[in-house]
Design an enzyme around this catalytic site. Structure first.
Site, PDB file in Angstrom:
ATOM      1  N   LYS A  44     -42.106 -30.682  14.755  1.00 49.18           N
ATOM      2  CA  LYS A  44     -43.029 -30.785  15.881  1.00 49.18           C
ATOM      3  C   LYS A  44     -42.289 -31.369  17.076  1.00 49.18           C
ATOM      4  O   LYS A  44     -41.664 -32.419  16.975  1.00 49.18           O
ATOM      5  CB  LYS A  44     -44.228 -31.682  15.531  1.00 49.18           C
ATOM      6  CG  LYS A  44     -45.237 -31.822  16.663  1.00 49.18           C
ATOM      7  CD  LYS A  44     -46.458 -32.631  16.240  1.00 49.18           C
ATOM      8  CE  LYS A  44     -46.209 -34.123  16.278  1.00 49.18           C
ATOM      9  NZ  LYS A  44     -46.150 -34.659  17.666  1.00 49.18           N
ATOM     10  N   ASP A  72     -46.314 -29.239  20.426  1.00 41.81           N
ATOM     11  CA  ASP A  72     -47.499 -30.085  20.511  1.00 41.81           C
ATOM     12  C   ASP A  72     -47.609 -30.663  21.922  1.00 41.81           C
ATOM     13  O   ASP A  72     -47.259 -31.806  22.177  1.00 41.81           O
ATOM     14  CB  ASP A  72     -47.419 -31.208  19.471  1.00 41.81           C
ATOM     15  CG  ASP A  72     -48.688 -32.043  19.429  1.00 41.81           C
ATOM     16  OD1 ASP A  72     -49.753 -31.518  19.809  1.00 41.81           O
ATOM     17  OD2 ASP A  72     -48.617 -33.216  19.025  1.00 41.81           O
ATOM     18  N   LYS A  74     -50.652 -30.009  23.672  1.00 41.61           N
ATOM     19  CA  LYS A  74     -52.103 -30.157  23.855  1.00 41.61           C
ATOM     20  C   LYS A  74     -52.543 -29.611  25.222  1.00 41.61           C
ATOM     21  O   LYS A  74     -53.093 -30.321  26.056  1.00 41.61           O
ATOM     22  CB  LYS A  74     -52.520 -31.622  23.699  1.00 41.61           C
ATOM     23  CG  LYS A  74     -52.180 -32.204  22.326  1.00 41.61           C
ATOM     24  CD  LYS A  74     -52.579 -33.660  22.223  1.00 41.61           C
ATOM     25  CE  LYS A  74     -52.229 -34.229  20.861  1.00 41.61           C
ATOM     26  NZ  LYS A  74     -50.749 -34.356  20.652  1.00 41.61           N
ATOM     27  N   ASP A  77     -56.170 -27.471  30.751  1.00 43.42           N
ATOM     28  CA  ASP A  77     -56.127 -27.163  32.183  1.00 43.42           C
ATOM     29  C   ASP A  77     -57.156 -26.083  32.452  1.00 43.42           C
ATOM     30  O   ASP A  77     -57.950 -25.729  31.570  1.00 43.42           O
ATOM     31  CB  ASP A  77     -54.708 -26.712  32.569  1.00 43.42           C
ATOM     32  CG  ASP A  77     -54.360 -27.039  34.017  1.00 43.42           C
ATOM     33  OD1 ASP A  77     -55.184 -26.726  34.902  1.00 43.42           O
ATOM     34  OD2 ASP A  77     -53.278 -27.606  34.265  1.00 43.42           O
ATOM     35  N   PRO A  79     -58.722 -22.657  32.386  1.00 42.30           N
ATOM     36  CA  PRO A  79     -58.498 -21.678  31.315  1.00 42.30           C
ATOM     37  C   PRO A  79     -57.426 -20.629  31.624  1.00 42.30           C
ATOM     38  O   PRO A  79     -56.592 -20.319  30.763  1.00 42.30           O
ATOM     39  CB  PRO A  79     -59.881 -21.043  31.148  1.00 42.30           C
ATOM     40  CG  PRO A  79     -60.823 -22.141  31.501  1.00 42.30           C
ATOM     41  CD  PRO A  79     -60.161 -22.885  32.626  1.00 42.30           C
ATOM     42  N   THR A 125     -55.892 -38.943  16.074  1.00 45.14           N
ATOM     43  CA  THR A 125     -55.905 -39.945  15.008  1.00 45.14           C
ATOM     44  C   THR A 125     -55.691 -41.354  15.547  1.00 45.14           C
ATOM     45  O   THR A 125     -55.817 -42.326  14.797  1.00 45.14           O
ATOM     46  CB  THR A 125     -54.834 -39.629  13.956  1.00 45.14           C
ATOM     47  OG1 THR A 125     -53.578 -39.406  14.602  1.00 45.14           O
ATOM     48  CG2 THR A 125     -55.210 -38.394  13.163  1.00 45.14           C
ATOM     49  N   ARG A 217     -42.794 -41.450  12.273  1.00 46.31           N
ATOM     50  CA  ARG A 217     -42.126 -42.745  12.131  1.00 46.31           C
ATOM     51  C   ARG A 217     -41.688 -43.102  10.718  1.00 46.31           C
ATOM     52  O   ARG A 217     -40.613 -43.681  10.543  1.00 46.31           O
ATOM     53  CB  ARG A 217     -43.012 -43.838  12.732  1.00 46.31           C
ATOM     54  CG  ARG A 217     -42.914 -43.901  14.247  1.00 46.31           C
ATOM     55  CD  ARG A 217     -44.017 -44.737  14.859  1.00 46.31           C
ATOM     56  NE  ARG A 217     -45.279 -44.010  14.876  1.00 46.31           N
ATOM     57  CZ  ARG A 217     -46.356 -44.415  15.536  1.00 46.31           C
ATOM     58  NH1 ARG A 217     -46.326 -45.553  16.207  1.00 46.31           N
ATOM     59  NH2 ARG A 217     -47.459 -43.705  15.534  1.00 46.31           N
TER      60      ARG A 217
END
Length: 241
Positions: A44, A72, A74, A77, A79, A125, A217
């Protein structure tokens, strides 16, 4: 004993671990990939690397090494802008990409995705009940996640990003019609300074029905990163035997 929600999607077991390359520069990311070698196949690449320069060249570098890539960023904005961004990304050999936002954003992304798998973010998360209250969401976390997943499925997204805590609900309600990618994985107890709040273990994530887990991590900060990654791979393998 059969685990009721275990993933039935046809995924090569060693690809179910996605390593989050949360480092501050491309050279550091490349060194980490080379150190991990064959212990990790799927990576990722997120916003921190995007801001460091050389992001797309790095994606090409990963692809030349036969690695799978999860972008990743995300996308959130207008469409039409998201649609154009997804269309451009679909030509770069990327496997997954995340989008955030309402139905119109998801629709625009789905229209332009080609072979790229589009994942809708449900609830980060790093958020808990108090955070959602501050953002103006008065529903329970599980209701928010399920609502967004239902809309993503109806619109044509390939999957969702969801905490492992909510995955059983998604499987019970939506079966295995969506891929579920679960971040916030911690092989050991969560540290007090960890910003992930809704977390699960490797085993619990897959028993709950995740198709993939994202681990950052715990591998990045390990004394022996490759050994740690291989231990996680073995934990995953045990869930599918």
């Amino acid at each position: 004993m059969t685990v009721p929600f275990i993933s039935t999607n046809p995924v090569f077991v060693r690809e179910r671990l996605i390593m989050a390359l949360d480092v501050c520069s491309i050279p550091k990311a490349q060194a980490l990939v080379e150190e991990l070698d064959e212990s990790v196949i799927f990576y990722k690449v997120g916003m921190e690397l995007f801001m460091s320069g050389g992001y797309f060249e790095f994606i090409e570098w990963l692809k030349r090494r036969n690695k799978k890539v999860f972008v990743d960023l995300k996308f959130f904005d207008v469409p039409a802008t998201v649609g154009r961004a997804i269309k451009a990304l679909s030509s770069k050999g990327v496997n997954f990409a995340t989008i955030h936002g309402n139905d119109a954003i998801m629709e625009a992304a789905v229209k332009e995705k080609g072979e790229l798998k589009v994942l809708a973010v449900t609830a980060l998360t790093s958020l808990d009940r108090g955070d959602l209250d501050e953002l103006g969401f008065k529903c329970e976390v599980r209701d928010l996640v399920l609502s967004r997943a239902r809309r993503a499925l109806q619109i044509g997204c390939d999957g969702v990003v969801s905490s492992g805590l909510e995955v059983p609900l998604l499987r019970a309600e939506l079966d295995h019609r969506l891929l579920v990618i679960t971040p916030g994985i911690r092989p050991v107890d969560n540290r007090e300074d960890d910003d992930q709040k809704r977390i699960v273990s490797v085993e619990r994530a897959f028993q709950n029905g995740a198709d993939y887990i994202v681990v950052g991590r715990p591998i990045r900060d390990a004394d022996n990163r490759r050994e740690t990654a291989e231990k996680i791979q073995q934990q995953i393998l045990l869930q599918f035997q």
